[in-house]
Design an enzyme around this catalytic site. Structure first.
Site, PDB file in Angstrom:
ATOM      1  N   ASP A 305       0.791  -1.282  -0.221  1.00 58.58           N
ATOM      2  CA  ASP A 305       0.052  -0.069   0.003  1.00 58.58           C
ATOM      3  C   ASP A 305       0.930   1.218  -0.121  1.00 58.58           C
ATOM      4  OD1 ASP A 305      -2.798  -0.801  -0.088  1.00 58.58           O
ATOM      5  OD2 ASP A 305      -2.232  -2.005   1.442  1.00 58.58           O
ATOM      6  N   LEU A 306       2.199   1.265   0.372  1.00 63.45           N
ATOM      7  CA  LEU A 306       2.867   2.365   0.453  1.00 63.45           C
ATOM      8  C   LEU A 306       3.541   2.510  -0.702  1.00 63.45           C
ATOM      9  CD1 LEU A 306       2.113   2.458   3.498  1.00 63.45           C
ATOM     10  CD2 LEU A 306       4.373   2.911   4.173  1.00 63.45           C
ATOM     11  N   TYR A 309       0.938   2.403  -3.780  1.00 59.85           N
ATOM     12  CA  TYR A 309      -0.006   3.445  -3.888  1.00 59.85           C
ATOM     13  C   TYR A 309       0.263   4.815  -3.062  1.00 59.85           C
ATOM     14  CZ  TYR A 309      -2.442  -0.850  -5.160  1.00 59.85           C
ATOM     15  OH  TYR A 309      -2.777  -1.978  -5.886  1.00 59.85           O
ATOM     16  N   ASN A 388     -10.537  -0.610   0.136  1.00 65.82           N
ATOM     17  CA  ASN A 388     -11.337  -1.137   0.940  1.00 65.82           C
ATOM     18  C   ASN A 388     -11.047  -0.874   2.559  1.00 65.82           C
ATOM     19  OD1 ASN A 388      -9.495  -2.999  -0.071  1.00 65.82           O
ATOM     20  ND2 ASN A 388     -10.084  -4.311   1.467  1.00 65.82           N
ATOM     21  N   TYR A 389      -9.611  -0.636   2.374  1.00 63.89           N
ATOM     22  CA  TYR A 389      -9.320  -0.597   3.983  1.00 63.89           C
ATOM     23  C   TYR A 389      -9.043   0.909   4.338  1.00 63.89           C
ATOM     24  CZ  TYR A 389      -8.599  -5.366   5.772  1.00 63.89           C
ATOM     25  OH  TYR A 389      -8.790  -6.543   6.284  1.00 63.89           O
ATOM     26  N   GLU A 390      -8.943   1.155   5.617  1.00 63.25           N
ATOM     27  CA  GLU A 390      -8.658   2.334   6.414  1.00 63.25           C
ATOM     28  C   GLU A 390      -7.526   2.039   7.229  1.00 63.25           C
ATOM     29  OE1 GLU A 390     -11.604   2.495   5.080  1.00 63.25           O
ATOM     30  OE2 GLU A 390     -11.462   4.319   4.200  1.00 63.25           O
ATOM     31  N   HIS A 442      -1.423  -8.372   7.374  1.00 59.89           N
ATOM     32  CA  HIS A 442      -1.053  -6.776   7.246  1.00 59.89           C
ATOM     33  C   HIS A 442       0.299  -6.458   7.855  1.00 59.89           C
ATOM     34  CE1 HIS A 442      -5.343  -5.640   6.412  1.00 59.89           C
ATOM     35  NE2 HIS A 442      -5.649  -6.668   7.304  1.00 59.89           N
ATOM     36  N   ASP A 597      26.605   4.418  12.223  1.00 56.49           N
ATOM     37  CA  ASP A 597      25.214   5.121  12.067  1.00 56.49           C
ATOM     38  C   ASP A 597      24.370   3.945  11.527  1.00 56.49           C
ATOM     39  OD1 ASP A 597      23.225   6.724  11.441  1.00 56.49           O
ATOM     40  OD2 ASP A 597      23.889   7.835  10.135  1.00 56.49           O
TER      41      ASP A 597
HETATM   42  N1  ABN Z   1      -5.000  -2.184  -1.134  1.00 58.14           N
HETATM   43  C1  ABN Z   1      -4.945  -2.045  -2.392  1.00 58.14           C
HETATM   44  C2  ABN Z   1      -5.159  -0.783  -3.141  1.00 58.14           C
HETATM   45  C3  ABN Z   1      -5.002   0.421  -2.627  1.00 58.14           C
HETATM   46  C4  ABN Z   1      -5.458   1.655  -3.118  1.00 58.14           C
HETATM   47  C5  ABN Z   1      -6.070   1.534  -4.286  1.00 58.14           C
HETATM   48  C6  ABN Z   1      -6.480   0.347  -4.859  1.00 58.14           C
HETATM   49  C7  ABN Z   1      -5.958  -0.768  -4.302  1.00 58.14           C
HETATM   50 CU    CU Z   2      -7.390  -7.612   7.141  1.00 55.90          CU
END
Ligand code: ABN
Ligand code: CU
Length: 701
Positions: A305-306, A309, A388-390, A442, A597
């Site tokens: 997701d990072l 997207y 779909n997720y937050e 996740h 470091d």
């Molecule tokens: N969870 C995958 C995703 C994120 C943003 C848009 C589409 C799909």
């Molecule tokens: Cu889940």
């Protein structure tokens, strides 16, 4: 009100301003004509230069402002570039081959319209039981394709996860469709459709929804909730200067980028007049959500997701009283649009304080003398929506020197259709009739650029273990001995470690040249993380290859500028051959990471086996971590936080009575018992809360 001072010259860690983004875009357009702007973001100052400037900003030259650029030129050509903003000069312009940069929200939004009009998609919808006239009720969540060996990485592709919404207000994830169009972003057309061998028609089950009208229909909302209001009549206790925050001895800078979202830099704690560095940079650097259904094409369902997207690009505009309560200070975010305009996300970050319960307490059981001190926390928050997720990301600062990264998972399960009597074979759960929510994980990667009392740090793994000596031996005659076994992680190879709940495993980031005068142990910050699911896709699987960072709980690398993204700089459509990011940087594992470091990379998270309670929208599930000072402060660093109530044995004795009524005024009100003041011997509501409402001493206990 928060005291906010803003200076016109950006701090070197500040995100690019809209003027800077516009200026970089102008320079690129002039040199290269019309292109799609994928990224125009801060190219972070080089650490060597930056740390010199931080020591003496009046005399050392300020690190230059440089824009990190990614564009997609006609023909799908991807370029990486750098623009020196003061010099108005492009200093790097590189054509990349076989690389797909991050997918932007604008690109994603195009896909649904094109799918609805595509004859092949219409045909599949008809086969599923949807008429041509109902195509406006067909929706898709376009994901990057991940990687599909049939299509490779030369063409920019998305996979459209298809759904039907009988009514525009219906939750879309309850009517998934069984086929998956593949979309070519350059041609802007559907180039193929993955159709399962076994077809599953559209579910005809009545909808379940979470919107107010739906809740009213099935009994309505609870009526027994009274308001909880948070008031700070004298304002907040933090100061914001530009993007630098000061609160309760802490000082740090809040950055934000398209990818990681919040980035915290130069985190220090003022320890009785000595400003002590702790972290140079903290961020959530990557995540992966692998799904566990083995049927084609679900192996492609594993979202970064990072990296694919962007937690910044997907971030919400936060609303007072909803996403955060109290006296809030907000920061906006600015990003480029594809065509080169500016998109502003208002209130992308919120900064606020919350009561955090008891900070410490002790009652002497002999005489009821007591001290109780309430704590508070400072929260830096963003929330992003990944289709779909937050994910609500909170960076919580505590008064005692602890930093607590916390992530709340909510939103809606990703779902697939199933027949009423279908066996999910354990790879998913029927969460609602006809709705199969696949098992998934996740897994997040926290990047800790440590600076514990200076840049030279060493990581140790600490395991609580019994003594090696057998029962009856002189060293362990009674067999009860145990201790914290500390193992130095001196090379990148040795530092590849996993979690072990049985030994309460933690990792200590130490400054070995600063020994505590009492414990003789090095000043350190301990990583305490207890939700550390192991990557379940097997060694050699696509996810294992692409998400090298997720193979182990901890990796340690030597700091290098630009080693920021543990799954690589450009993640969409990577094959994992070779694995990018952390596996490359670790190499053969021989590099020394002792007293230097270092950056610690921590992969943590949960395995989610869905259940009906998660549907149609999930109650938030928190995942929390602690970065705790150990052998860092001389002793308890919060003794100077004013107590809510304190009475010593001599005060209790002098008043002739112990504390006889341990119920505070507020509790008495709540339960309508006698409204007498706090117990005898009450002495000092030194935090002012008692004094402010004229009930000194009643806030205690
Ligand atoms: N969870 C995958 C995703 C994120 C943003 C848009 C589409 C799909
Ligand atoms: Cu889940």
């Amino acid at each position: 009100m928060v005291s906010a001072i803003s200076s016109s010259v950006p701090h070197p860690f500040d995100p690019l301003t809209s003027d800077e983004i516009e200026s970089a875009i102008g320079i690129i357009k002039k040199a290269h004509g019309e292109v799609f702007f994928n990224v125009v973001s801060l190219h972070e100052p080089r650490k060597a230069e930056m740390t010199k400037w931080m020591v003496d900003p009046a005399n050392i030259p300020r690190p230059p402002r440089v824009a990190d650029i990614v564009v997609i030129a006609p023909g799908g050509k991807v370029y990486d570039g750098l623009v020196d903003l003061a010099a108005s000069k492009i200093t790097k312009w590189e054509l990349l081959d076989g690389v797909q940069p991050i997918i932007t929200m604008e690109e994603l939004q195009l896909v649904e319209h094109i799918c609805r009009k595509d004859p092949k998609v219409i045909e599949q919808c008809e086969l599923s039981g949807i008429s041509k006239e109902d195509m406006h009720k067909v929706y898709c969540d376009p994901w990057t394709i991940g990687f599909d060996e049939r299509h490779g990485n030369q063409i920019r592709l998305q996979q459209a996860l298809m759904y039907f919404r009988p009514n525009v207000d219906d939750c879309q994830y309850q009517y998934p469709l069984d086929f998956c169009p593949i979309y070519d972003a350059e041609k802007q057309e559907v180039i193929a459709i993955d159709i399962p061998k076994v077809r599953r028609p559209l579910s005809k089950v009545a909808p379940i929804n979470y919107h107010p009208a739906a809740v009213e229909k099935v009994g309505g909302y609870r009526t027994d909730l009274k308001p909880i209001n948070i008031t700070q009549p004298e304002g907040v206790s933090f100061k914001v200067d530009g993007r630098e925050v000061e609160w309760q001895n802490w000082k740090f800078h809040i950055g934000f980028n398209y990818r990681e979202g919040i980035v915290l830099n130069d985190i220090t704690y003022n320890d009785k007049g000595t400003v002590r560095p702790i972290f140079y940079r903290l961020s959530l650097a990557e995540m992966v959500v692998p799904y566990g259904n083995p049927e084609h094409p679900h192996q492609r369902k594993h979202a970064f997701d990072l990296g694919e997207y962007g937690a910044g690009y997907m971030t919400n505009s936060l609303a007072l009283g909803c996403d955060c309560k109290g006296s809030i200070h907000y920061l906006d975010a600015q990003f480029p649009t594809r065509s080169g305009d500016i998109r502003t996300i208002k209130n992308a970050i919120c900064i606020h304080e919350e009561d955090s319960g008891i900070l410490f307490k002790h009652t002497d059981f002999r005489d009821d003398s007591v001290i109780v001190t309430r704590g508070r926390k400072l929260i830096i928050q963003q929330i992003f929506t990944a289709a779909n997720y937050e994910y609500a990301i909170q960076w919580i600062f505590h008064q005692d020197g602890t930093i607590q990264p916390e992530i709340k998972l909510t939103g809606i399960l990703n779902t697939y259709t199933m027949e009423p009597d279908e066996d999910t074979k354990g790879w998913g759960t029927q969460v609602y009739p006809g709705v199969n929510a696949h098992n998934h994980q996740h897994l997040f990667c926290l990047r800790i650029d440590a600076n514990v009392d200076g840049p030279n740090n060493t990581v140790f793994v600490a395991d609580a273990v019994p003594s090696d000596a057998p029962v009856g031996s002189p060293e362990n005659y009674y067999g009860n001995a145990f201790y914290a076994k500390r193992t130095k992680l001196e090379t990148t190879g040795k530092a590849v470690t996993d979690y072990d709940g049985a030994t309460s495993r933690t990792w200590d980031i130490c400054n070995t040249s600063k020994l505590h005068p009492y414990s003789k142990k090095p000043a350190s910050y301990k990583l305490v993380s207890r939700e550390v699911a192991r990557l379940l896709p097997k060694e050699g699987s696509l996810v294992w290859k692409r998400a090298g960072f997720a193979r182990h709980a901890v990796h340690v690398t030597k700091y290098r500028d630009d080693q920021l993204w543990p799954a690589g700089r450009h993640v969409p459509q990577t094959s994992g051959e070779p694995s990018l990011g952390l596996p490359e940087w670790i190499g053969d594992g021989s590099e020394l990471v002792d007293d230097t470091d270092v950056v610690l990379w921590h992969t943590f998270g949960v395995t989610h086996i869905p259940a009906p309670e998660d549907f149609p929208v999930m109650p938030a599930e928190p995942i929390t971590l602690l970065l705790r000072p150990r052998n860092f402060f001389a002793n308890n660093p919060v003794l100077d936080v004013p107590p809510s109530y304190a009475s010593t044995p001599s005060q209790v004795a002098a008043s002739g009575a112990g504390v006889t009524d341990a119920t505070d005024g507020v509790s008495r009100l709540a339960f309508a018992t006698a409204a007498a003041n706090g117990g005898a011997g009450s002495c000092c509501a030194a935090d002012g809360t008692g004094a402010a409402n004229g009930t000194n001493g009643v806030n205690g206990h």
